[in-house]
Design an enzyme around this catalytic site. Structure first.
Site, PDB file in Angstrom:
ATOM      1  CG  ASP A  97      -2.049   0.875   1.165  1.00 31.97           C
ATOM      2  OD1 ASP A  97      -2.152   1.595   0.163  1.00 31.97           O
ATOM      3  OD2 ASP A  97      -2.854   0.885   2.104  1.00 31.97           O
ATOM      4  CB  SER A  98       0.761   4.446  -1.754  1.00 28.86           C
ATOM      5  OG  SER A  98      -0.420   5.018  -1.228  1.00 28.86           O
ATOM      6  N   GLY A  99       0.601   4.122   1.453  1.00 26.03           N
ATOM      7  CA  GLY A  99       0.689   4.881   2.700  1.00 26.03           C
ATOM      8  C   GLY A  99      -0.120   6.159   2.651  1.00 26.03           C
ATOM      9  N   GLY A 100      -0.762   6.429   1.520  1.00 29.91           N
ATOM     10  CA  GLY A 100      -1.588   7.625   1.401  1.00 29.91           C
ATOM     11  C   GLY A 100      -2.614   7.700   2.523  1.00 29.91           C
ATOM     12  CG  PHE A 101      -6.031   5.011   4.843  1.00 33.17           C
ATOM     13  CD1 PHE A 101      -7.298   5.478   4.523  1.00 33.17           C
ATOM     14  CD2 PHE A 101      -5.827   4.447   6.089  1.00 33.17           C
ATOM     15  CE1 PHE A 101      -8.338   5.377   5.437  1.00 33.17           C
ATOM     16  CE2 PHE A 101      -6.860   4.340   7.015  1.00 33.17           C
ATOM     17  CZ  PHE A 101      -8.122   4.807   6.686  1.00 33.17           C
ATOM     18  CG  ASP A 151      -4.827   6.852  -2.849  1.00 33.59           C
ATOM     19  OD1 ASP A 151      -3.945   6.727  -1.970  1.00 33.59           O
ATOM     20  OD2 ASP A 151      -5.940   6.321  -2.770  1.00 33.59           O
ATOM     21  CD  GLN A 193      -9.491   7.883  -3.554  1.00 32.11           C
ATOM     22  OE1 GLN A 193     -10.604   8.053  -3.040  1.00 32.11           O
ATOM     23  NE2 GLN A 193      -8.547   7.142  -2.968  1.00 32.11           N
ATOM     24  N   GLY A 220     -11.106   4.884  -1.186  1.00 35.59           N
ATOM     25  CA  GLY A 220     -12.092   5.781  -0.594  1.00 35.59           C
ATOM     26  C   GLY A 220     -13.423   5.140  -0.282  1.00 35.59           C
ATOM     27  CG  ASP A 270      -6.328  -4.360   2.020  1.00 36.93           C
ATOM     28  OD1 ASP A 270      -6.869  -3.738   1.086  1.00 36.93           O
ATOM     29  OD2 ASP A 270      -6.014  -3.813   3.086  1.00 36.93           O
ATOM     30  CB  CYS A 308     -13.107 -24.104  10.968  1.00 36.38           C
ATOM     31  SG  CYS A 308     -11.507 -23.361  10.630  1.00 36.38           S
ATOM     32  CB  CYS A 310      -7.967 -23.470  10.984  1.00 37.57           C
ATOM     33  SG  CYS A 310      -8.460 -23.077  12.677  1.00 37.57           S
ATOM     34  CB  CYS A 313     -11.161 -25.489  14.261  1.00 38.15           C
ATOM     35  SG  CYS A 313     -11.837 -23.817  14.359  1.00 38.15           S
ATOM     36  CG  HIS A 339     -10.785 -19.643  13.628  1.00 39.38           C
ATOM     37  ND1 HIS A 339     -11.357 -20.773  13.067  1.00 39.38           N
ATOM     38  CD2 HIS A 339     -11.758 -18.694  13.612  1.00 39.38           C
ATOM     39  CE1 HIS A 339     -12.616 -20.514  12.754  1.00 39.38           C
ATOM     40  NE2 HIS A 339     -12.882 -19.264  13.073  1.00 39.38           N
TER      41      HIS A 339
END
Ligand SMILES: [Zn+2]
Length: 376
Positions: A97-101, A151, A193, A220, A270, A308, A310, A313, A339
């Protein structure tokens, strides 16, 4: 809008019932089957889970965060280790991720200009600056397979004028990012956006398509707006993106959001939810959510989810997990995270199968029918 010969996406099957589709994204570190959920490893680690465990539970690609890694431990150090893959011992694909957020989340500590983002480190207050070109250069050093452009982030609600200005700046930054894309085979995704304005989303999508990216992300969304509006904007955006390229809905979401967005044509997701909620003692199950600290689980010998398979579980009871959580034992975070991530990865695998078999709508019906039952 038509397909580019350089797309990393191979369409395997399109649902005959809705926009859901499955395919393959080819990256420098291998192929990803879509639809896919990408566990978040902000600080070069998916919290409480080892890379070996991630592989075992079916994770195909994970996220790193450019802003966080740029601040600590720094691009030079990671570069010395041959990139993020070697540094963190994960040889499958990584998206950064660019880190804009994160920069926009700093609010008063950040100043956005045409040139880029000036901000203060959330760690020591030091003054830093990242231009769109800088972000691509840092991501190149990190060696991520999929690099996201810098962004702007548009809050909700936002006026049309504010949304227009931020969307236009994002498009200009996207152009500059594409201009410095390295010849390393690393993929570069643009971010659409446009806030909650369908016509601005359409315009933003077209501007990015004209520049040409390896994939297109929806930014966004999931910023506090009602669910229906998020789904509406997802539809309003996806319909203007080329079918030849992967579509990524950033920062989303709940299991229901994943099902609804795959239904609307999204390929990649994500979200911190499975890992963050795991550490807060909330487990996702096929029947709904389970809050492990509840006293009803005190003597419960059943696993969190009887459906499940996993590691957690297969080996541990709700009573034991509750005990660990109440004692704040480190193992609680590990077992709960395994899990929840397994649940998310299996959910995606189930959707991929259903799309291939042209039974996505029935999969979706069963998904909701199961959740209407009590989890206890
Ligand atoms: Zn499980």
């Amino acid at each position: 809008m038509e397909s580019s010969s350089t797309s990393p996406f191979t369409l395997l099957h399109r649902s005959g019932e809705c926009r859901a589709r499955c395919g393959i994204v080819t990256t420098p570190h291998g192929q990803i089957k879509t639809p896919v959920f990408m566990p978040v490893g902000t600080q070069a680690t998916v919290k409480a889970v080892t890379p070996e465990e991630l592989e075992q539970l079916g994770a195909q690609i994970i996220l790193g965060n450019t802003y966080h890694l740029f601040i600590r431990p720094g691009r030079e150090l990671i570069k010395q280790f041959g990139g993020l893959h070697s540094f963190m011992n994960w040889q499958k694909p990584i998206l950064t991720d660019s880190g804009g957020f994160q920069i926009f989340s700093l609010k008063k500590l950040a100043k956005i200009t045409e040139e880029g983002a000036a901000f203060q480190s959330h760690l020591d207050g030091s003054k830093l600056f990242l231009s769109p070109e800088d972000v691509v250069a840092v991501e190149t050093d990190l060696g991520s397979d999929i690099m996201m452009v810098l962004d702007t982030c548009i809050p909700w609600p936002a006026s049309r004028e504010e949304t227009e200005n931020a969307t236009a700046l994002t498009a200009r930054w996207a152009r500059r990012s594409k201009d410095v894309k390295p010849e390393t085979g690393q993929l570069l995704f643009g971010i659409v956006q446009g806030g909650m304005y369908p016509e601005l989303r359409k315009q933003a999508a077209q501007e990015l398509i004209d520049i040409g990216f390896d994939g297109y992300a929806l930014g966004g969304l999931s910023v506090g707006e009602p669910k229906e509006l998020m789904y509406e904007m997802t539809e309003a955006t996806v319909q203007h993106l080329p079918e030849s390229h992967p579509v990524y809905l950033m920062g989303v979401g709940t299991p229901e959001d994943l099902v609804e967005s795959v239904f609307r044509g999204v390929d990649m997701f994500d979200c911190v939810m499975p890992t963050r909620n795991a550490r807060n003692g909330m487990l996702f199950t096929s029947r709904g959510r389970l809050v492990i600290k509840n006293s009803i689980f005190k003597n419960d010998q059943r696993p969190p989810d009887e459906k499940c398979g996993c590691y957690t579980c297969r080996n541990y009871s709700r009573a034991y997990l509750r005990h660990l959580f109440m004692c704040r034992e480190i193992l609680a975070y590990q077992l709960n995270s395994i899990h929840n991530l397994h649940y998310y990865c299996s959910l995606m695998a189930g959707m991929r199968n259903a799309i291939e078999e042209d039974s996505f709508l029935s999969f979706r019906d069963t998904f909701y029918a199961m959740r209407d039952q009590s989890s206890e």
